[in-house]
Design a protein around this motif. Structure first.
Motif, PDB file in Angstrom:
ATOM      1  N   UNK A 195     -39.268   7.668  13.873  1.00 42.73           N
ATOM      2  CA  UNK A 195     -38.354   8.744  13.509  1.00 42.73           C
ATOM      3  C   UNK A 195     -38.818   9.448  12.247  1.00 42.73           C
ATOM      4  N   UNK A 196     -38.285  10.645  12.058  1.00 44.72           N
ATOM      5  CA  UNK A 196     -38.521  11.343  10.808  1.00 44.72           C
ATOM      6  C   UNK A 196     -37.604  10.812   9.723  1.00 44.72           C
ATOM      7  N   UNK A 197     -38.102  10.832   8.498  1.00 41.78           N
ATOM      8  CA  UNK A 197     -37.335  10.351   7.359  1.00 41.78           C
ATOM      9  C   UNK A 197     -37.401  11.357   6.222  1.00 41.78           C
ATOM     10  N   UNK A 198     -36.433  11.278   5.348  1.00 41.61           N
ATOM     11  CA  UNK A 198     -36.432  12.201   4.227  1.00 41.61           C
ATOM     12  C   UNK A 198     -35.847  11.593   2.973  1.00 41.61           C
ATOM     13  N   UNK A 199     -36.237  12.171   1.873  1.00 47.76           N
ATOM     14  CA  UNK A 199     -35.578  11.885   0.593  1.00 47.76           C
ATOM     15  C   UNK A 199     -34.696  13.091   0.270  1.00 47.76           C
ATOM     16  N   UNK A 200     -33.474  12.817  -0.089  1.00 48.77           N
ATOM     17  CA  UNK A 200     -32.506  13.835  -0.443  1.00 48.77           C
ATOM     18  C   UNK A 200     -32.014  13.540  -1.858  1.00 48.77           C
ATOM     19  N   UNK A 254     -23.340  19.828  -7.340  1.00 46.77           N
ATOM     20  CA  UNK A 254     -24.226  20.596  -6.468  1.00 46.77           C
ATOM     21  C   UNK A 254     -24.252  19.986  -5.076  1.00 46.77           C
ATOM     22  N   UNK A 255     -24.691  20.789  -4.124  1.00 45.51           N
ATOM     23  CA  UNK A 255     -24.817  20.313  -2.755  1.00 45.51           C
ATOM     24  C   UNK A 255     -25.998  19.347  -2.657  1.00 45.51           C
ATOM     25  N   UNK A 256     -25.889  18.426  -1.717  1.00 42.65           N
ATOM     26  CA  UNK A 256     -27.023  17.547  -1.448  1.00 42.65           C
ATOM     27  C   UNK A 256     -28.142  18.373  -0.843  1.00 42.65           C
ATOM     28  N   UNK A 257     -29.375  18.101  -1.263  1.00 42.82           N
ATOM     29  CA  UNK A 257     -30.508  18.870  -0.763  1.00 42.82           C
ATOM     30  C   UNK A 257     -31.644  17.957  -0.329  1.00 42.82           C
ATOM     31  N   UNK A 258     -32.434  18.462   0.588  1.00 46.91           N
ATOM     32  CA  UNK A 258     -33.615  17.738   1.050  1.00 46.91           C
ATOM     33  C   UNK A 258     -34.741  17.956   0.049  1.00 46.91           C
ATOM     34  N   UNK A 259     -35.360  16.885  -0.372  1.00 47.99           N
ATOM     35  CA  UNK A 259     -36.451  16.959  -1.349  1.00 47.99           C
ATOM     36  C   UNK A 259     -37.798  16.873  -0.650  1.00 47.99           C
ATOM     37  N   UNK A 260     -37.916  15.946   0.268  1.00 43.58           N
ATOM     38  CA  UNK A 260     -39.180  15.732   0.972  1.00 43.58           C
ATOM     39  C   UNK A 260     -38.901  15.071   2.303  1.00 43.58           C
ATOM     40  N   UNK A 309     -46.462  11.850  10.696  1.00 39.61           N
ATOM     41  CA  UNK A 309     -47.021  11.906   9.352  1.00 39.61           C
ATOM     42  C   UNK A 309     -47.001  13.286   8.725  1.00 39.61           C
ATOM     43  N   UNK A 310     -46.398  14.254   9.425  1.00 38.70           N
ATOM     44  CA  UNK A 310     -46.307  15.602   8.865  1.00 38.70           C
ATOM     45  C   UNK A 310     -45.321  15.576   7.713  1.00 38.70           C
ATOM     46  N   UNK A 311     -45.729  16.147   6.586  1.00 40.29           N
ATOM     47  CA  UNK A 311     -44.951  16.085   5.355  1.00 40.29           C
ATOM     48  C   UNK A 311     -44.559  17.481   4.904  1.00 40.29           C
ATOM     49  N   UNK A 312     -43.359  17.575   4.361  1.00 41.76           N
ATOM     50  CA  UNK A 312     -42.895  18.839   3.817  1.00 41.76           C
ATOM     51  C   UNK A 312     -42.112  18.562   2.534  1.00 41.76           C
TER      52      UNK A 312
END
Length: 114
Positions: free
Chosen positions: A32-37, A43-49, A55-58
């Motif tokens: 699965x895809x994972x993220x750090x928020x 403030x609103x919660x936001x996606x950091x990475x 393995x595609x990273x943003x």
């Protein structure tokens, strides 16, 4: 249900570094895809990475060049290496699935201040 537990937050001076960890109770990072928020006060919660199963990273524009997301499948752990920290990085940081996040854990507090 896989549990996700964040750790590694601390008080750090501007320009400093921290590494956050997200320990998963199961081997999910290949699936699965994972993220750090993060969520700063009022403030609103936001996606950091984010990192997907291929393995595609943003990264959010605000952290590009400073933060680095990675996973260690053998340890079922995801990391967020944070360098050149700024006061505006102060927030509670969470790990979760991406893009379809689920319930939120406790998070880990990062405070950047002199």
């Amino acid at each position: 249900q896989v549990q996700l537990v964040e750790s590694g937050g601390a008080l750090v001076q501007p320009g400093g570094s921290l590494r956050l960890s997200c320990a998963a109770s199961g081997s999910i990072f290949r699936l699965v895809g994972m993220g750090w928020y993060r969520q700063a006060p009022e403030k609103e919660r936001e996606l950091v990475a984010s990192i997907n199963s291929n393995g595609y990273i943003n990264y959010a524009d605000s952290v590009k060049g400073r933060f680095s997301i990675s996973t260690d499948n053998a340890k079922s752990t995801m990391y967020l290496q944070m360098n050149s920290l700024k006061p505006e990085d102060t927030a509670v940081y969470y790990c979760n699935y991406y893009p379809n996040f689920r319930s939120w854990g406790q998070g880990t507090q990062v405070t950047v201040s002199s």
